[in-house]
Design an enzyme around this catalytic site. Structure first.
Site, PDB file in Angstrom:
ATOM      1  CD  GLU A  61       0.628  -1.272   8.106  1.00 45.62           C
ATOM      2  OE1 GLU A  61       0.281  -0.430   8.964  1.00 45.62           O
ATOM      3  OE2 GLU A  61       1.119  -0.955   7.002  1.00 45.62           O
TER       4      GLU A  61
ATOM      5  CG  ASP B 226      -0.352  -0.016   2.523  1.00 41.43           C
ATOM      6  OD1 ASP B 226       0.892  -0.040   2.596  1.00 41.43           O
ATOM      7  OD2 ASP B 226      -1.092   0.002   3.540  1.00 41.43           O
ATOM      8  CB  SER B 227       4.575   1.682  -0.300  1.00 42.36           C
ATOM      9  OG  SER B 227       4.712   0.557  -1.141  1.00 42.36           O
TER      10      SER B 227
ATOM     11  CD  GLU C 223       8.059   0.267   7.387  1.00 40.54           C
ATOM     12  OE1 GLU C 223       7.118  -0.506   7.100  1.00 40.54           O
ATOM     13  OE2 GLU C 223       8.216   1.386   6.864  1.00 40.54           O
TER      14      GLU C 223
ATOM     15  CG  ASP D 103       0.468  -4.088   2.145  1.00 35.54           C
ATOM     16  OD1 ASP D 103       0.530  -4.858   3.123  1.00 35.54           O
ATOM     17  OD2 ASP D 103       1.196  -3.090   2.018  1.00 35.54           O
TER      18      ASP D 103
ATOM     19  CE  LYS E 122       3.387  -5.785   4.003  1.00 35.97           C
ATOM     20  NZ  LYS E 122       2.897  -4.575   4.693  1.00 35.97           N
TER      21      LYS E 122
HETATM   22  O1  KIV Z   1       3.474  -1.106   1.549  1.00 29.87           O
HETATM   23  C1  KIV Z   1       4.673  -1.403   1.557  1.00 29.87           C
HETATM   24  O2  KIV Z   1       5.441  -1.120   0.634  1.00 29.87           O
HETATM   25  C2  KIV Z   1       5.187  -2.119   2.712  1.00 29.87           C
HETATM   26  C3  KIV Z   1       6.670  -2.250   2.825  1.00 29.87           C
HETATM   27  C4  KIV Z   1       7.200  -1.002   3.419  1.00 29.87           C
HETATM   28  C5  KIV Z   1       7.076  -3.442   3.580  1.00 29.87           C
HETATM   29  O3  KIV Z   1       4.449  -2.554   3.548  1.00 29.87           O
END
Ligand code: KIV
Length: 266
Positions: free
Chosen positions: A117, A48-49, A184, A87, A115
């Site tokens: 958080e 989600d970056s 992280e 994500d 993934k």
């Molecule tokens: O969204 C993302 O790119 C991430 C990385 C920073 C691990 O979660």
């Protein structure tokens, strides 16, 4: 194992057991995915970056499940070997039913694992997803979806008590079935301890050289980031192509040359 056969979560877990470092990068489209795959990147994260590096926002919180699903479909078309991780964005896993619906959408888009958080209330969500067949990777330390609560993108768990809590959270995620963990922006000695404590692979980003693997945001490691954290190295420097930059990253992660001391937090 055939070196071009698609990697499974089991292969990634075997890499930890055999002391082989895991190279992971974020990716958002098919062309970059193909180039990463050919360079030998093991795990590709549709992160989600994308909210920051693709969509131009100043945090990840406005990214939606449909955005991740669209980019997961694009990336999946470029891959033959790498494991694809998708994500779950902010607000997409606050209760079990919502988490399940959204995880199914991301797996249907081509993700092999999702993934999410945090720990605390998320432990029950991870347990629910895993018990219904969804492979899950956790994410602890600096959790960008909570950036407004954390007061910015800062190093986490510097104090003994916070480090202790983080280790407990990592163990709790593993106990409910998480099969991988991203850590992280924490001091390197904590990265070492979490990796040594867990059976599942620990992928660090700003968590020191002793994690079982490393991940970077693609734009950052290609030198395109406007805000470049200490833990990033520019792999485009001195290289003639993007493919060569990805190959250098894989080789530096595998050999332990990246991250160097200058990329770690004490
Ligand atoms: O969204 C993302 O790119 C991430 C990385 C920073 C691990 O979660």
């Amino acid at each position: 194992m055939n070196s071009n056969a698609p990697l499974t979560i089991k292969h990634i877990q075997q890499m930890k057991q055999q002391g082989e470092k895991i190279a992971m990068l974020t990716c958002y489209d098919a062309a970059f995915a193909r180039t990463m795959d050919e360079a030998g990147v093991d795990v590709i994260l549709v992160g989600d970056s994308m909210g920051m590096v693709v969509q131009g926002m100043n945090s990840t919180t406005a990214v939606r499940v449909d955005d991740i699903a669209y980019h997961t479909r694009c990336v999946a078309r470029g891959l033959e070997r790498a494991l694809l991780l998708a994500d779950m964005p902010f607000g997409s896993y606050h209760d079990e039913a919502t988490a399940m619906t959204n995880a199914v959408q991301l797996l249907a888009a081509g993700g092999a694992m999702v993934k999410l958080e945090g720990a605390g209330p998320m432990i029950a969500i991870v347990k629910y997803l895993v018990s219904r067949g969804v492979p899950v990777c956790g994410h602890l330390g600096l959790t960008p979806q909570s950036v407004h609560q954390l007061g910015g993108f800062k190093v986490q768990a510097r104090e003994t008590e916070a480090a202790r809590r983080l280790i407990d959270d990592a163990l709790a995620l593993q106990a409910v079935g998480a099969q991988m963990l991203v850590l992280e922006c924490v001091p390197a000695p904590l990265g070492h301890e979490v990796s040594a404590t867990l059976d599942i692979p620990l992928i660090g980003i700003g968590a020191g050289a002793d994690c079982d693997g490393q991940v970077l945001v693609m734009h950052d490691m290609l030198g395109l980031g406007s805000r470049v954290p200490r833990f990033v190295a520019n792999f485009m420097q001195g290289r003639e192509s993007i493919g060569a930059a990805f190959e250098s990253y894989v080789s530096d992660v595998r050999s332990g040359r990246f991250p160097a001391k200058e990329h770690e937090y004490a």
